[in-house]
Enzyme design. Sequence first.
Site, PDB file in Angstrom:
ATOM      1  CB  SER A  81      -0.914   0.003   1.226  1.00 24.33           C
ATOM      2  OG  SER A  81      -1.788   1.117   1.219  1.00 24.33           O
ATOM      3  NE  ARG A 117      -3.482  -7.428  -3.343  1.00 18.14           N
ATOM      4  CZ  ARG A 117      -4.662  -7.904  -3.740  1.00 18.14           C
ATOM      5  NH1 ARG A 117      -5.072  -7.667  -4.983  1.00 18.14           N
ATOM      6  NH2 ARG A 117      -5.434  -8.607  -2.942  1.00 18.14           N
ATOM      7  CB  THR A 145      -5.207   0.759   6.420  1.00 17.89           C
ATOM      8  OG1 THR A 145      -4.408   0.474   5.275  1.00 17.89           O
ATOM      9  CG2 THR A 145      -4.713  -0.087   7.580  1.00 17.89           C
ATOM     10  CB  CYS A 189       1.867 -14.323 -10.597  1.00 20.28           C
ATOM     11  SG  CYS A 189       0.311 -13.694  -9.972  1.00 20.28           S
ATOM     12  CB  CYS A 222      -1.441  -7.234  -8.865  1.00 17.33           C
ATOM     13  SG  CYS A 222      -1.620  -7.553 -10.640  1.00 17.33           S
ATOM     14  CB  CYS A 231      -4.608 -11.098 -15.341  1.00 16.83           C
ATOM     15  SG  CYS A 231      -4.398 -12.206 -13.928  1.00 16.83           S
TER      16      CYS A 231
END
Length: 625
Positions: free
Chosen positions: A123, A372, A408, A594, A597, A600
């Site tokens: 983050s 992410r 958060t 990978c 995230c 895709c």
Amino acid sequence: ITFSKRTVLTNLFSVFAARQCFHALKLIKRDCLPSLHTAGWASTAAVPRITTHYTIHPRDKDKRWEGVNMERFAEEADVVIVGGGPAGLSAAIRLKQLAAEQGKEIRVCLVEKASQIGAHTLSGACLEPRSLEELFPDWKERGAPLHTPVTEDKFGILTKKSRIPVPILPGLPMVNHGNYIVRLGHFVRWLGEQAEALGVELYPGYAAAEVLFHEDGSVKGIATNDVGIQKDGAPKATFERGLELHAKVTVFAEGCHGHLAKQLYAKYNLREKCQAQSYGIGLKELWTIDEKKWKPGRVEHTVGWPLDRHTYGGSFLYHLNEGEPLVALGFVVGLDYQNPYLNPFREFQRWKHHPTVESTLEGGKRIAYGARALNEGGLQSIPKLTFPGGLLIGCSPGLMNVPKIKGTHTAMKSGMLASEAIFSQLTNENLQSKTIGLDVQEYEENLKKSWVWKELYSVRNIRPSCHSMLGVYGGMIYTGIFYWLLRGKEPWTLKHPGPDFAQLKQAKDCTPIEYPKPDGKISFDLLSSVALSGTNHEHDQPAHLTLKDDSIPVSRNLAVFDGPEQRFCPAGVYEYIPLESGEGSRLQINAQNCVHCKTCDIKDPSQNINWVVPEGGGGPAYNGM
């Protein structure tokens, strides 16, 4: 001799191999495993086989799995939590706090797919400490890693060569007075330490792969992933079945676009009364910079260049005070973008060459990279949160405050409210449940009465206001007029245009984007970036990026959209490779790259990609991202 339940469960995780010894010997005795062809897995020349995962090709129809012992051990808990992020850990902590306060014994188990708590956390992050103060009023004495209070807020609009400063008026969502710049992975690790101290059973390195159900349709718990499967889908001699964890209530805290949450949406029709979720892809780097340029506590945000006004997105640049001149910088692109030639990673690299950014980074060193997806739908896109036997918390249902660029604090509060409602039911001796799995509807009711809902309601129209003719700038005007004056009390709620994947235009209707080559000093290539994420997966396992139809990537995605997956993936997972015949291409999936995230799964225009968990412990190894 007596053993604690935790010791038993820990031992169960390690003894699967022994239970499979007989099967292993049988496999070794064979001359070789059946070939793909003899197992009925032959591929046509036109469509090479890509997907070998059992979620697409069931094992009960595969001769190579005949005689394999598929029995699973099962353990019982009061509450099972899926996901060791801020929401899941806050829920676990609050349950144990309540149990201690009232002298109750409640078993709480938490599974996390990362090898360590916090290793998959990424983050910005600028943390609003409101929920932390509720959870641990003495967080400073406990040593929470909040070292950098915000001292300076800056916001601007970028043109190609200049920056137009924009004042941050009191009361606007972007005001960060009282907040802290943090490395969220370190904060999550600290939360894990607090949870363990309270008696929460943490199991990092074990991915929840399957939702289990009672016969009455309520959630029974989860099963962790099987391990020891070859890349072609056949069992290895070391095959081990996953473990079942049963609970009265299962809490799903998977983070943005959880793969189990997707199944729950479908089974319980949880999205029936909400709009489609909208997402962004966030890319981030950590740099050490020249100490003379270091301004600990400074927070900078921009919109504008290099994106056009119809592409939602922006940047952040945070100066941390962690004992060295460290900055966290990143770029977010809304996944409702239209041009299939847009490459979020390369937009990020291009942004760093803006004069106001490059001047900060010159002479510095990049030390980390990651990416992410994040929820951007807001209040309109939140699904029903409860169902028999389980509930959704945190970023899984999408509780992020988009204009604040913060989730958060809302994620933590949702976990705390969930635990208070769960604890009330678990300790109610007169409770009469209609299902075996408890349906904790009070959680959603309490969330809607809380400051979380009030906060999300007040900003509900800011993100969808960016879909006007003025694009992002229309959203800024809307915020300046309606939010600043009315604080979200306008008597209307704007809508999103639809799911992100449906916004992509065909390649023939768009202009290719020419990106500058990376210079290796400020901007970098993709593979060297992924190397800084610490990403690693067991190579000899089926790709966890599964395709419902192996022919779709070439026949539709490449033919119609010029293969956008090779651009929207921030880790180089998807490549179109020329066929040996020289005619046409095939899709190659580099699953080991990978970074989890989920972009895709979200942006694929054919919705043919289904992200599932790989073997536990695989993925990025972020250190305080």
